[in-house]
Design a protein around this motif. Structure first.
Motif, PDB file in Angstrom:
ATOM      1  N   ARG A 115      -6.014 134.484  19.890  1.00 49.96           N
ATOM      2  CA  ARG A 115      -7.153 135.310  20.313  1.00 49.96           C
ATOM      3  C   ARG A 115      -7.548 136.285  19.194  1.00 49.96           C
ATOM      4  NH1 ARG A 115     -11.761 135.903  22.001  1.00 49.96           N
ATOM      5  NH2 ARG A 115     -12.264 137.831  23.033  1.00 49.96           N
ATOM      6  N   THR A 116      -6.563 136.868  18.538  1.00 52.01           N
ATOM      7  CA  THR A 116      -6.853 137.784  17.436  1.00 52.01           C
ATOM      8  C   THR A 116      -7.593 137.067  16.317  1.00 52.01           C
ATOM      9  OG1 THR A 116      -4.919 139.109  17.971  1.00 52.01           O
ATOM     10  CG2 THR A 116      -5.824 139.376  15.763  1.00 52.01           C
ATOM     11  N   GLY A 117      -7.153 135.866  15.984  1.00 55.41           N
ATOM     12  CA  GLY A 117      -7.838 135.077  14.960  1.00 55.41           C
ATOM     13  C   GLY A 117      -9.285 134.807  15.323  1.00 55.41           C
ATOM     14  N   LEU A 118      -9.534 134.507  16.595  1.00 55.88           N
ATOM     15  CA  LEU A 118     -10.908 134.263  17.043  1.00 55.88           C
ATOM     16  C   LEU A 118     -11.755 135.529  16.914  1.00 55.88           C
ATOM     17  CD1 LEU A 118     -10.294 132.051  20.202  1.00 55.88           C
ATOM     18  CD2 LEU A 118     -11.316 131.337  18.032  1.00 55.88           C
ATOM     19  N   ARG A 119     -11.178 136.673  17.276  1.00 54.66           N
ATOM     20  CA  ARG A 119     -11.920 137.935  17.173  1.00 54.66           C
ATOM     21  C   ARG A 119     -12.240 138.270  15.714  1.00 54.66           C
ATOM     22  NH1 ARG A 119      -9.505 142.468  21.012  1.00 54.66           N
ATOM     23  NH2 ARG A 119     -11.193 143.573  19.979  1.00 54.66           N
ATOM     24  N   ILE A 120     -11.303 138.025  14.810  1.00 56.53           N
ATOM     25  CA  ILE A 120     -11.556 138.267  13.384  1.00 56.53           C
ATOM     26  C   ILE A 120     -12.670 137.360  12.890  1.00 56.53           C
ATOM     27  CG2 ILE A 120     -10.578 138.019  11.065  1.00 56.53           C
ATOM     28  CD1 ILE A 120      -7.893 139.010  12.314  1.00 56.53           C
ATOM     29  N   GLN A 121     -12.636 136.088  13.287  1.00 54.64           N
ATOM     30  CA  GLN A 121     -13.682 135.158  12.871  1.00 54.64           C
ATOM     31  C   GLN A 121     -15.035 135.589  13.415  1.00 54.64           C
ATOM     32  OE1 GLN A 121     -13.396 132.563  10.628  1.00 54.64           O
ATOM     33  NE2 GLN A 121     -15.605 132.761  10.750  1.00 54.64           N
ATOM     34  N   GLU A 122     -15.078 136.056  14.668  1.00 53.84           N
ATOM     35  CA  GLU A 122     -16.333 136.543  15.253  1.00 53.84           C
ATOM     36  C   GLU A 122     -16.865 137.745  14.472  1.00 53.84           C
ATOM     37  OE1 GLU A 122     -15.259 137.292  19.306  1.00 53.84           O
ATOM     38  OE2 GLU A 122     -15.209 135.161  19.820  1.00 53.84           O
ATOM     39  N   ALA A 123     -15.972 138.663  14.070  1.00 52.59           N
ATOM     40  CA  ALA A 123     -16.388 139.835  13.295  1.00 52.59           C
ATOM     41  C   ALA A 123     -16.953 139.414  11.941  1.00 52.59           C
ATOM     42  CB  ALA A 123     -15.220 140.804  13.123  1.00 52.59           C
ATOM     43  N   LEU A 124     -16.295 138.445  11.297  1.00 51.07           N
ATOM     44  CA  LEU A 124     -16.796 137.956  10.007  1.00 51.07           C
ATOM     45  C   LEU A 124     -18.157 137.277  10.171  1.00 51.07           C
ATOM     46  CD1 LEU A 124     -13.506 136.540   8.436  1.00 51.07           C
ATOM     47  CD2 LEU A 124     -14.770 138.594   7.723  1.00 51.07           C
ATOM     48  N   ASP A 125     -18.331 136.557  11.272  1.00 48.55           N
ATOM     49  CA  ASP A 125     -19.618 135.913  11.526  1.00 48.55           C
ATOM     50  C   ASP A 125     -20.715 136.956  11.745  1.00 48.55           C
ATOM     51  OD1 ASP A 125     -18.421 133.440  11.268  1.00 48.55           O
ATOM     52  OD2 ASP A 125     -18.275 133.079  13.440  1.00 48.55           O
ATOM     53  N   ARG A 126     -20.393 138.050  12.444  1.00 49.80           N
ATOM     54  CA  ARG A 126     -21.378 139.124  12.644  1.00 49.80           C
ATOM     55  C   ARG A 126     -21.734 139.778  11.306  1.00 49.80           C
ATOM     56  NH1 ARG A 126     -18.086 140.322  17.040  1.00 49.80           N
ATOM     57  NH2 ARG A 126     -17.269 142.184  15.997  1.00 49.80           N
ATOM     58  N   LEU A 127     -20.725 139.986  10.454  1.00 49.77           N
ATOM     59  CA  LEU A 127     -21.005 140.543   9.126  1.00 49.77           C
ATOM     60  C   LEU A 127     -21.960 139.632   8.359  1.00 49.77           C
ATOM     61  CD1 LEU A 127     -17.579 141.859   7.761  1.00 49.77           C
ATOM     62  CD2 LEU A 127     -19.656 143.189   8.174  1.00 49.77           C
ATOM     63  N   GLU A 187     -17.822 138.355   2.139  1.00 49.01           N
ATOM     64  CA  GLU A 187     -16.723 138.255   1.182  1.00 49.01           C
ATOM     65  C   GLU A 187     -15.842 139.499   1.221  1.00 49.01           C
ATOM     66  OE1 GLU A 187     -18.603 137.358  -2.547  1.00 49.01           O
ATOM     67  OE2 GLU A 187     -19.144 135.332  -1.910  1.00 49.01           O
ATOM     68  N   ALA A 188     -16.456 140.671   1.387  1.00 48.43           N
ATOM     69  CA  ALA A 188     -15.677 141.907   1.487  1.00 48.43           C
ATOM     70  C   ALA A 188     -14.843 141.901   2.773  1.00 48.43           C
ATOM     71  CB  ALA A 188     -16.608 143.119   1.466  1.00 48.43           C
ATOM     72  N   GLY A 189     -15.415 141.404   3.850  1.00 49.22           N
ATOM     73  CA  GLY A 189     -14.670 141.308   5.114  1.00 49.22           C
ATOM     74  C   GLY A 189     -13.500 140.350   5.005  1.00 49.22           C
ATOM     75  N   GLU A 190     -13.719 139.221   4.343  1.00 51.26           N
ATOM     76  CA  GLU A 190     -12.633 138.247   4.158  1.00 51.26           C
ATOM     77  C   GLU A 190     -11.528 138.823   3.278  1.00 51.26           C
ATOM     78  OE1 GLU A 190     -14.603 134.760   2.671  1.00 51.26           O
ATOM     79  OE2 GLU A 190     -15.235 134.134   4.679  1.00 51.26           O
ATOM     80  N   GLN A 191     -11.902 139.567   2.244  1.00 47.34           N
ATOM     81  CA  GLN A 191     -10.899 140.189   1.392  1.00 47.34           C
ATOM     82  C   GLN A 191     -10.115 141.236   2.163  1.00 47.34           C
ATOM     83  OE1 GLN A 191     -10.023 139.251  -1.823  1.00 47.34           O
ATOM     84  NE2 GLN A 191      -8.285 140.570  -1.330  1.00 47.34           N
TER      85      GLN A 191
END
Length: 159
Positions: free
Chosen positions: A5-17, A27-31
Protein backbone atom coordinates in the motif's frame (compact mmCIF):
# COMPACT_ATOMS: atom_id res chain seq x y z
CA UNK A 1 -0.16 0.12 6.37
CA UNK A 2 1.45 -2.56 4.25
CA UNK A 3 4.58 -2.14 2.16
CA UNK A 4 2.46 -2.78 -0.93
CA UNK A 5 0.00 0.00 0.00
CA UNK A 6 2.85 2.39 0.81
CA UNK A 7 4.44 1.70 -2.57
CA UNK A 8 1.14 2.48 -4.30
CA UNK A 9 0.80 5.76 -2.39
CA UNK A 10 4.35 6.79 -3.33
CA UNK A 11 3.65 6.00 -6.98
CA UNK A 12 0.42 8.03 -6.83
CA UNK A 13 2.34 11.00 -5.35
CA UNK A 14 4.96 10.77 -8.10
CA UNK A 15 2.21 10.64 -10.72
CA UNK A 16 0.62 13.79 -9.23
CA UNK A 17 4.00 15.54 -9.33
CA UNK A 18 4.30 14.54 -12.96
CA UNK A 19 0.83 15.91 -13.74
CA UNK A 20 1.30 19.18 -11.84
CA UNK A 21 4.81 20.11 -12.85
CA UNK A 22 7.52 19.51 -15.37
CA UNK A 23 9.71 16.42 -15.72
CA UNK A 24 12.23 17.87 -13.25
CA UNK A 25 9.69 17.69 -10.41
CA UNK A 26 9.13 13.97 -11.01
CA UNK A 27 12.86 13.31 -11.12
CA UNK A 28 13.30 15.23 -7.86
CA UNK A 29 10.49 13.19 -6.29
CA UNK A 30 12.07 9.93 -7.44
CA UNK A 31 15.44 11.00 -6.04
CA UNK A 32 13.78 11.88 -2.73
CA UNK A 33 12.22 8.40 -2.59
CA UNK A 34 15.59 6.76 -3.38
CA UNK A 35 17.37 8.81 -0.71
CA UNK A 36 14.76 7.92 1.91
CA UNK A 37 14.96 4.24 0.97
CA UNK A 38 18.74 4.28 1.36
CA UNK A 39 18.47 6.04 4.73
CA UNK A 40 15.86 3.55 6.01
CA UNK A 41 17.91 0.63 4.71
CA UNK A 42 20.96 1.71 6.69
CA UNK A 43 18.95 2.23 9.88
CA UNK A 44 17.06 -1.05 9.56
CA UNK A 45 20.27 -2.97 8.84
CA UNK A 46 21.76 -1.68 12.08
CA UNK A 47 18.63 -2.64 14.03
CA UNK A 48 18.60 -6.16 12.53
CA UNK A 49 22.28 -6.63 13.39
CA UNK A 50 21.75 -5.42 16.98
CA UNK A 51 18.69 -7.55 17.75
CA UNK A 52 19.24 -10.86 19.50
CA UNK A 53 18.06 -13.72 17.23
CA UNK A 54 15.00 -14.63 19.36
CA UNK A 55 13.79 -11.02 19.27
CA UNK A 56 14.23 -10.81 15.50
CA UNK A 57 12.48 -14.15 14.98
CA UNK A 58 9.50 -12.93 17.03
CA UNK A 59 9.22 -9.83 14.82
CA UNK A 60 9.19 -11.79 11.55
CA UNK A 61 5.52 -12.76 12.01
CA UNK A 62 4.46 -9.10 11.89
CA UNK A 63 3.47 -8.36 8.27
CA UNK A 64 4.64 -4.72 8.47
CA UNK A 65 8.07 -5.68 9.84
CA UNK A 66 8.39 -8.57 7.38
CA UNK A 67 7.42 -6.28 4.51
CA UNK A 68 10.05 -3.70 5.48
CA UNK A 69 12.77 -6.31 5.84
CA UNK A 70 11.92 -7.87 2.47
CA UNK A 71 11.73 -4.46 0.79
CA UNK A 72 15.22 -3.62 2.05
CA UNK A 73 16.60 -7.12 1.35
CA UNK A 74 17.28 -7.64 5.07
CA UNK A 75 14.92 -10.54 5.80
CA UNK A 76 16.97 -13.44 7.18
CA UNK A 77 14.76 -16.18 5.68
CA UNK A 78 14.68 -17.44 2.12
CA UNK A 79 11.58 -17.28 -0.05
CA UNK A 80 10.25 -20.76 0.84
CA UNK A 81 10.57 -20.06 4.57
CA UNK A 82 8.79 -16.71 4.20
CA UNK A 83 5.98 -18.33 2.20
CA UNK A 84 5.68 -20.99 4.93
CA UNK A 85 5.57 -18.29 7.63
CA UNK A 86 2.77 -16.48 5.79
CA UNK A 87 0.77 -19.67 5.29
CA UNK A 88 1.17 -20.61 8.96
CA UNK A 89 -0.68 -17.42 9.88
CA UNK A 90 -3.82 -18.61 8.09
CA UNK A 91 -6.66 -20.08 10.15
CA UNK A 92 -6.73 -23.21 8.00
CA UNK A 93 -3.92 -25.53 6.92
CA UNK A 94 -2.42 -24.47 3.60
CA UNK A 95 0.94 -25.85 2.51
CA UNK A 96 3.47 -24.93 -0.12
CA UNK A 97 3.57 -27.54 -2.89
CA UNK A 98 6.13 -25.61 -4.93
CA UNK A 99 7.41 -22.22 -6.00
CA UNK A 100 8.68 -21.31 -9.46
CA UNK A 101 10.96 -18.25 -9.16
CA UNK A 102 10.95 -17.75 -12.94
CA UNK A 103 7.19 -17.14 -13.07
CA UNK A 104 6.60 -16.10 -9.45
CA UNK A 105 3.93 -18.79 -9.12
CA UNK A 106 3.37 -20.55 -5.82
CA UNK A 107 1.47 -23.83 -5.90
CA UNK A 108 -0.44 -24.14 -2.64
CA UNK A 109 -2.26 -27.09 -1.16
CA UNK A 110 -5.28 -26.73 1.12
CA UNK A 111 -5.15 -29.65 3.51
CA UNK A 112 -7.97 -28.81 5.90
CA UNK A 113 -11.71 -28.69 5.72
CA UNK A 114 -11.62 -25.02 4.80
CA UNK A 115 -12.44 -22.00 6.90
CA UNK A 116 -13.57 -19.85 4.05
CA UNK A 117 -10.21 -18.11 3.54
CA UNK A 118 -10.27 -16.64 0.09
CA UNK A 119 -7.41 -16.67 -2.34
CA UNK A 120 -7.30 -12.88 -1.89
CA UNK A 121 -6.66 -13.37 1.86
CA UNK A 122 -3.81 -15.75 1.06
CA UNK A 123 -2.35 -13.44 -1.60
CA UNK A 124 -2.49 -10.44 0.79
CA UNK A 125 -0.41 -12.32 3.37
CA UNK A 126 2.03 -13.47 0.73
CA UNK A 127 2.42 -9.90 -0.58
CA UNK A 128 3.86 -8.85 2.79
CA UNK A 129 6.03 -11.87 3.50
CA UNK A 130 7.04 -12.96 0.00
CA UNK A 131 6.40 -10.34 -2.69
CA UNK A 132 8.26 -12.58 -5.16
CA UNK A 133 5.00 -14.54 -5.32
CA UNK A 134 3.07 -12.87 -8.11
CA UNK A 135 0.55 -15.66 -8.76
CA UNK A 136 -0.94 -18.53 -6.80
CA UNK A 137 -2.49 -21.80 -7.80
CA UNK A 138 -4.49 -23.26 -4.92
CA UNK A 139 -5.28 -26.96 -5.01
CA UNK A 140 -7.20 -29.13 -2.59
CA UNK A 141 -5.59 -32.19 -1.10
CA UNK A 142 -7.31 -35.26 -2.55
CA UNK A 143 -9.41 -37.02 0.02
CA UNK A 144 -9.32 -40.77 0.28
CA UNK A 145 -12.57 -42.55 -0.29
CA UNK A 146 -12.88 -45.51 2.01
CA UNK A 147 -15.09 -48.30 0.83
CA UNK A 148 -16.18 -50.83 3.39
CA UNK A 149 -19.07 -53.13 3.98
CA UNK A 150 -21.84 -52.01 6.29
CA UNK A 151 -22.13 -53.66 9.68
CA UNK A 152 -24.30 -56.73 9.63
CA UNK A 153 -23.78 -57.55 5.96
CA UNK A 154 -22.98 -61.13 4.89
CA UNK A 155 -19.37 -60.20 4.11
CA UNK A 156 -18.81 -59.07 7.70
CA UNK A 157 -20.57 -62.10 9.17
CA UNK A 158 -18.20 -64.37 7.23
CA UNK A 159 -15.14 -62.93 9.01
Amino acid sequence: MTAERTGLRIQEALDRLDALADRGAREAGEQLARDLMEFYHEGLARIVEALPPPALTALLDDPAVAGLLVLHDLHPEDTAARIGRALAALPEPVGLAGFDPDTGTARLLRTGGGCGCSEQDIEALLACHAPEVTATVVEREPRLLQIATRPGTPAEAAR
